[in-house]
Design a protein around this motif. Structure first.
Motif, PDB file in Angstrom:
ATOM      1  N   PRO A 148     -36.638 -40.237 -17.039  1.00  0.00           N
ATOM      2  CA  PRO A 148     -36.377 -40.234 -18.479  1.00  0.00           C
ATOM      3  C   PRO A 148     -37.593 -40.552 -19.345  1.00  0.00           C
ATOM      4  N   VAL A 149     -38.768 -40.666 -18.706  1.00  0.00           N
ATOM      5  CA  VAL A 149     -39.971 -40.992 -19.478  1.00  0.00           C
ATOM      6  C   VAL A 149     -40.203 -39.953 -20.574  1.00  0.00           C
ATOM      7  N   MET A 150     -39.995 -38.680 -20.251  1.00  0.00           N
ATOM      8  CA  MET A 150     -40.268 -37.597 -21.197  1.00  0.00           C
ATOM      9  C   MET A 150     -39.321 -37.581 -22.389  1.00  0.00           C
ATOM     10  N   VAL A 151     -38.213 -38.305 -22.300  1.00  0.00           N
ATOM     11  CA  VAL A 151     -37.316 -38.374 -23.456  1.00  0.00           C
ATOM     12  C   VAL A 151     -37.475 -39.706 -24.185  1.00  0.00           C
ATOM     13  N   GLY A 152     -38.620 -40.375 -23.919  1.00  0.00           N
ATOM     14  CA  GLY A 152     -38.946 -41.553 -24.707  1.00  0.00           C
ATOM     15  C   GLY A 152     -38.546 -42.872 -24.104  1.00  0.00           C
ATOM     16  N   VAL A 153     -38.538 -42.987 -22.756  1.00  0.00           N
ATOM     17  CA  VAL A 153     -38.215 -44.253 -22.098  1.00  0.00           C
ATOM     18  C   VAL A 153     -39.422 -44.670 -21.247  1.00  0.00           C
ATOM     19  N   PRO A 154     -40.459 -45.208 -21.860  1.00  0.00           N
ATOM     20  CA  PRO A 154     -41.680 -45.528 -21.111  1.00  0.00           C
ATOM     21  C   PRO A 154     -41.505 -46.651 -20.103  1.00  0.00           C
ATOM     22  N   THR A 155     -40.436 -47.427 -20.221  1.00  0.00           N
ATOM     23  CA  THR A 155     -40.202 -48.542 -19.294  1.00  0.00           C
ATOM     24  C   THR A 155     -39.304 -48.140 -18.126  1.00  0.00           C
ATOM     25  N   ALA A 156     -39.075 -46.849 -17.942  1.00  0.00           N
ATOM     26  CA  ALA A 156     -38.149 -46.392 -16.898  1.00  0.00           C
ATOM     27  C   ALA A 156     -38.609 -46.842 -15.508  1.00  0.00           C
ATOM     28  N   ALA A 157     -37.638 -47.247 -14.693  1.00  0.00           N
ATOM     29  CA  ALA A 157     -37.903 -47.618 -13.306  1.00  0.00           C
ATOM     30  C   ALA A 157     -37.801 -46.385 -12.418  1.00  0.00           C
ATOM     31  N   ARG A 208     -35.412 -41.294  -9.722  1.00  0.00           N
ATOM     32  CA  ARG A 208     -36.224 -40.509 -10.659  1.00  0.00           C
ATOM     33  C   ARG A 208     -37.350 -39.766  -9.941  1.00  0.00           C
ATOM     34  N   THR A 209     -37.741 -38.652 -10.529  1.00  0.00           N
ATOM     35  CA  THR A 209     -38.898 -37.897 -10.049  1.00  0.00           C
ATOM     36  C   THR A 209     -40.026 -38.142 -11.036  1.00  0.00           C
ATOM     37  N   LEU A 210     -40.851 -39.137 -10.749  1.00  0.00           N
ATOM     38  CA  LEU A 210     -41.893 -39.559 -11.680  1.00  0.00           C
ATOM     39  C   LEU A 210     -43.247 -39.511 -10.982  1.00  0.00           C
ATOM     40  N   PRO A 211     -43.905 -38.344 -10.995  1.00  0.00           N
ATOM     41  CA  PRO A 211     -45.206 -38.213 -10.328  1.00  0.00           C
ATOM     42  C   PRO A 211     -46.313 -38.881 -11.140  1.00  0.00           C
ATOM     43  N   ALA A 212     -47.480 -39.031 -10.526  1.00  0.00           N
ATOM     44  CA  ALA A 212     -48.613 -39.619 -11.231  1.00  0.00           C
ATOM     45  C   ALA A 212     -49.137 -38.688 -12.312  1.00  0.00           C
ATOM     46  N   TRP A 213     -48.919 -37.380 -12.109  1.00  0.00           N
ATOM     47  CA  TRP A 213     -49.422 -36.389 -13.061  1.00  0.00           C
ATOM     48  C   TRP A 213     -48.309 -35.383 -13.367  1.00  0.00           C
ATOM     49  N   LEU A 214     -48.104 -35.099 -14.644  1.00  0.00           N
ATOM     50  CA  LEU A 214     -47.046 -34.176 -15.047  1.00  0.00           C
ATOM     51  C   LEU A 214     -47.534 -32.741 -14.901  1.00  0.00           C
ATOM     52  N   PRO A 215     -46.932 -31.948 -14.024  1.00  0.00           N
ATOM     53  CA  PRO A 215     -47.377 -30.562 -13.863  1.00  0.00           C
ATOM     54  C   PRO A 215     -47.305 -29.792 -15.175  1.00  0.00           C
ATOM     55  N   LEU A 216     -48.207 -28.833 -15.311  1.00  0.00           N
ATOM     56  CA  LEU A 216     -48.314 -28.071 -16.544  1.00  0.00           C
ATOM     57  C   LEU A 216     -47.135 -27.123 -16.728  1.00  0.00           C
ATOM     58  N   THR A 217     -46.656 -26.546 -15.632  1.00  0.00           N
ATOM     59  CA  THR A 217     -45.617 -25.506 -15.718  1.00  0.00           C
ATOM     60  C   THR A 217     -44.289 -26.002 -15.163  1.00  0.00           C
ATOM     61  N   GLN A 218     -43.233 -25.272 -15.509  1.00  0.00           N
ATOM     62  CA  GLN A 218     -41.910 -25.610 -14.993  1.00  0.00           C
ATOM     63  C   GLN A 218     -41.849 -25.418 -13.487  1.00  0.00           C
ATOM     64  N   VAL A 248     -45.652 -48.973 -15.121  1.00  0.00           N
ATOM     65  CA  VAL A 248     -45.740 -48.875 -16.578  1.00  0.00           C
ATOM     66  C   VAL A 248     -46.922 -48.004 -16.977  1.00  0.00           C
ATOM     67  N   VAL A 249     -48.064 -48.193 -16.298  1.00  0.00           N
ATOM     68  CA  VAL A 249     -49.247 -47.371 -16.588  1.00  0.00           C
ATOM     69  C   VAL A 249     -48.958 -45.905 -16.275  1.00  0.00           C
ATOM     70  N   ARG A 250     -48.329 -45.668 -15.121  1.00  0.00           N
ATOM     71  CA  ARG A 250     -47.980 -44.285 -14.765  1.00  0.00           C
ATOM     72  C   ARG A 250     -47.057 -43.672 -15.811  1.00  0.00           C
ATOM     73  N   ASN A 251     -46.052 -44.412 -16.234  1.00  0.00           N
ATOM     74  CA  ASN A 251     -45.119 -43.891 -17.224  1.00  0.00           C
ATOM     75  C   ASN A 251     -45.817 -43.606 -18.547  1.00  0.00           C
ATOM     76  N   ALA A 252     -46.723 -44.485 -18.939  1.00  0.00           N
ATOM     77  CA  ALA A 252     -47.463 -44.261 -20.179  1.00  0.00           C
ATOM     78  C   ALA A 252     -48.280 -42.982 -20.093  1.00  0.00           C
ATOM     79  N   CYS A 253     -48.884 -42.738 -18.936  1.00  0.00           N
ATOM     80  CA  CYS A 253     -49.654 -41.502 -18.744  1.00  0.00           C
ATOM     81  C   CYS A 253     -48.740 -40.279 -18.817  1.00  0.00           C
TER      82      CYS A 253
END
Length: 597
Positions: free
Chosen positions: A219-228, A240-250, A7-12
Motif C-alpha cells: 500500500p506504499v503507492m497509495v500513500g502509506v509510507p509506514t506499511a509493514a 505485501r510485494t514491496l521490492p527495493a526498487w519500483l519497476p518502471l513498467t506494469q 521505512v527507508v525502502r518505503n520512502a524510496c
C-alpha cells in the motif's frame, strides 16, 4: 511497526511512484494526494489554488486544477477553456481529467495528447502520437507499450525456473489457498477488500488456511509510507510485494509479484491459487501455476471494461468508450484468462451469463453472491439508538440515505434531488417535510459535486455527509437510517455487477429502495422469488421520491420489507456461501491430480 530499513525502502518506493506520476500525469497526482486529506481541507486547498492562480497570468491551468479539487466543475471547465488557448500542459491535463478532450490545443504537448488518447481508450493511437513526436523511447511510452503487451491474446508473464511442485493435501490435512489480490484491509476499505476479508475469515472458520498477497508497491503507492511487509487482520495474513526498487513498467511489477508469490509457495505450500479481479492478478496466478503445477482459479468480481465505461459521464464520451480499442482488448483478455483457469468464480447469474458469452464454459463457473456476516443478523438496534450512539440528527427525524463509495454511477445525486422534491412539494404532508433528512456516508470522486448539489438545491441543512466511515462502525450508520437507498444509474456496470449494500442493509433490518436494474433485482430477491425491496426506474427522481414517501407513510409496509429482507440475508451468510469455494477447490485439486496422471 516496520524497521528503519523498511521505512527507508518505503520512502524510496513512494518517491519513485510520485516521480513516475509527476512525469506521467501531474494533475492527477495532485488530485490523488488531495484525496488523502480530510474533505473540508482538500476543498479549501482547491479553492485557495483556484483563487490565487486565477489572479496570475498564464496560470489558468493551475486555476482549473484548483477548481477541480474543490469540486467546482463549472469553474474548472471555464478555466480549462481559457488554458486551451495557450496550449499549457496543466490545462491540458485537467481537460483530460474532465473529459474535455476537444479543448486540447494542437499545440498541447505530445505527452498530453497521448494521455488524452489513452484516456479515451485509443491505446495504439496514443503510442503513435508519441512515436510521431520522437517520444517513443520515453519512460511514459515504455509504460504504455508494456500495458498494451499485457493485453495481447498470447501474452504470458515469464516463468521463473525453480524446483517448485504442486502440493497434494494428505488425508486430514488442512486445505491451503494462496490468494492474489489488488488491495486489502486495513489500508483500503471497499466492497472488494471487505468481501475478500469476509471470505477468508469464513474459510478459516471452516478449516481452510489462507494467505493473501497484494500487488507490487501496495500500500506504499497509495500513500502509506509506514506499511509493514505484512498485516494480520482477524488472524488473516496479508503479505505485501514491496521490492527495493519500483519497476518502471506494469510487466516488471507483475514479475515482482510472481517472484514474491513463489517465495510464499515455498513457505506456505498452497494447494490452490486464487486470483481475484482484475486480469493482472490472473496473469500472476497463471505464471505461478505454470511454474509449480498448482491449479488456479479466477474470481471475476466485475467487468473491468464496464466499470471504466461508467466513469465517462456524457452520453457521447460513454458511447465512444463503448466502442474503443481498450474495451475490446480488456474484455477479450479477461475472457481468455477466465477460460484458461482451472475454475472461475463470479458474483451473480448475470455475470455468469456474461462470462459464458466470452467462451468460458458454463460448468466451470461457480456463483458466490455477496453475503453477510452472521453477526449482522443479530444486531438489533433502532434508528434512534444508532443515531444516539453516533451523535447525529435530532429526535423524530425520518432519515433516508446510503453508506457507499461516492462515484457517479451510484446515483446519489438522484437521491438528493428526490429529497429536495419532497421538501418542496406542498402536497407532501408537512410532518414528513419537517422530519425528512438525508445521510450519505462515504467518500469518493463524486463527494464535492454532491455537496455542491445539496447547496444548489437549498437542502444543505438537511444533508449529513460524514465522509469515510470505518468498517467497524459502518453498520451503525446503516442502522441510523429509516430507509436505505441504492439508486444506481442505468449503466452497464450497474446492470451486471451486484453490490453488497442491499443485502447488508436487509441483514441490519432496514427497508431498501433500489433502482430497477437486473443486478440489483437479483441481489434483493429471495430464493423463492420474492423481491425484498421497493424499486424505482433508474435515474427517476419522481419515482424515487414516491418510494421514499410510500415507506414514510406506511410503517407496516416498511416492516414487511424488513421481514422479507431478513429472510434473504439469512440465505446468504458467509459460512453457507464459502462451502461453494470448498467444493470448487476440491474439484480443481482432483482435476490437477488427474492431469498429472
Amino acid at each position: 511497526m516496520p524497521s528503519r530499513r523498511h521505512v527507508v525502502r518505503n520512502a524510496c518506493l513512494l518517491l519513485q511512484s510520485a516521480a513516475q506520476h509527476l512525469m506521467d500525469d501531474p494533475a492527477l497526482l495532485v488530485v490523488q494526494v488531495s484525496r488523502r486529506l480530510p474533505f473540508r481541507t482538500r476543498v479549501v486547498a482547491g479553492e485557495v489554488l483556484h483563487t490565487v492562480a486565477g489572479k496570475l497570468p498564464r496560470a489558468a491551468g493551475a486555476a482549473a486544477l484548483g477548481a477541480f479539487m474543490a469540486g467546482d466543475e463549472p469553474s474548472a471547465h471555464r478555466e480549462v477553456a481559457k488554458a486551451s488557448h495557450s496550449g499549457s500542459r496543466m490545462g491540458g491535463e485537467v481537460a483530460v481529467l474532465l473529459g474535455r478532450y476537444e479543448l486540447l490545443a494542437k499545440t498541447s504537448p505530445p505527452h498530453t495528447r497521448a494521455r488524452a488518447a489513452w484516456a479515451r481508450g485509443n491505446l495504439s493511437h496514443a503510442l503513435r502520437i508519441l512515436h510521431s513526436a520522437d517520444r517513443g523511447d520515453t519512460w511514459y511510452a515504455q509504460r504504455l507499450q508494456s500495458e498494451l503487451r499485457l493485453l495481447r491474446p498470447d501474452y504470458r508473464l515469464p516463468v521463473p525456473r525453480g524446483a517448485w511442485s504442486a502440493a497434494i493435501p494428505a488425508e486430514g490435512e488442512k486445505l491451503r489457498v494462496l490468494h492474489l489480490l489488488t488491495n486489502s484491509l486495513p489500508h483500503t476499505q471497499s466492497g472488494y477488500s471487505l468481501r475478500t476479508h469476509r471470505i477468508l475469515t469464513a474459510l478459516r472458520d471452516q478449516g481452510i488456511e489462507s494467505v493473501a498477497l497484494t500487488r507490487t508497491g501496495y500500500p506504499v503507492m497509495v500513500g502509506v509510507p509506514t506499511a509493514a511487509d505484512e498485516d494480520t487482520i482477524d488472524g488473516i495474513r496479508y503479505v505485501r510485494t514491496l521490492p527495493a526498487w519500483l519497476p518502471l513498467t506494469q510487466e516488471g511489477r507483475l514479475e515482482e509479484q510472481v517472484a514474491r508469490a513463489l517465495e510464499l509457495v515455498e513457505e506456505f505450500r498452497p494447494h490452490v491459487l486464487h486470483a481475484t479481479t482484475n486480469y493482472y492478478n490472473a496473469l500472476v496466478a497463471q505464471a505461478v501455476s505454470t511454474a509449480t503445477g498448482i491449479p488456479w482459479v479466477f474470481e471475476v468480481r466485475g467487468m473491468m471494461e464496464k466499470t471504466w465505461i461508467a466513469l465517462h459521464t456524457s452520453p457521447q464520451s460513454r458511447q465512444e468508450a463503448l466502442t474503443s480499442e481498450k474495451v475490446r482488448l480488456v474484455a477479450a483478455r479477461e475472457g481468455a484468462l477466465a477460460a484458461s483457469a482451472s475454475a472461475v468464480v463470479t458474483l451473480s447469474d448475470l455475470m455468469r451469463t456474461e462470462l459464458m458469452g466470452r467462451e468460458v464454459l458454463g460448468r466451470a463457473v461457480t456463483v458466490v453472491p455477496n453475503g453477510v456476516e452472521e453477526a449482522l443478523l443479530a444486531r438489533r438496534r433502532t434508528p434512534a439508538e444508532a443515531r444516539s450512539a453516533l451523535g447525529i440528527v435530532e429526535e423524530g427525524a425520518f432519515l433516508v440515505g446510503a453508506v457507499s463509495a461516492l462515484v457517479e454511477y451510484e446515483g446519489l445525486d438522484v437521491l438528493l434531488r428526490a429529497v429536495a422534491q419532497l421538501l418542496g412539494d406542498p402536497s407532501v404532508p408537512s410532518e414528513l417535510r419537517e422530519r425528512l433528512r438525508v445521510m450519505i456516508a462515504g467518500d469518493g470522486e463524486a463527494a464535492p459535486s454532491l455537496r455542491a448539489l445539496a447547496e444548489e438545491l437549498g437542502i444543505a441543512d438537511r444533508v449529513i455527509m460524514p465522509g469515510r466511515v470505518s468498517r467497524h462502525i459502518a453498520p451503525d450508520w446503516v442502522q441510523a437510517l429509516d430507509v436505505v437507498a441504492v439508486p444506481r444509474l442505468d449503466v452497464d456496470v450497474a446492470r451486471t455487477v451486484t453490490p453488497q449494500k442491499p443485502i447488508e442493509a436487509m441483514a441490519l433490518r432496514r427497508p431498501v429502495i433500489i433502482s430497477d436494474l437486473p443486478a440489483l433485482r437479483e441481489t434483493a430477491t429471495r430464493a423463492d422469488g420474492v423481491l425484498c425491496a421497493l424499486t424505482h426506474e433508474a435515474g427517476s427522481v419522481e419515482e424515487l421520491a414516491r418510494a421514499i414517501q410510500a415507506l414514510a407513510a406506511d410503517p407496516s409496509r416498511a416492516s414487511a420489507l424488513v421481514e422479507q429482507g431478513l429472510g434473504a440475508a439469512a440465505e446468504r451468510t458467509w459460512p453457507a456461501l464459502v462451502r461453494r469455494y470448498r467444493a470448487m477447490y476440491a474439484d480443481v485439486i482432483t482435476q490437477g491430480e488427474s492431469a498429472r496422471g
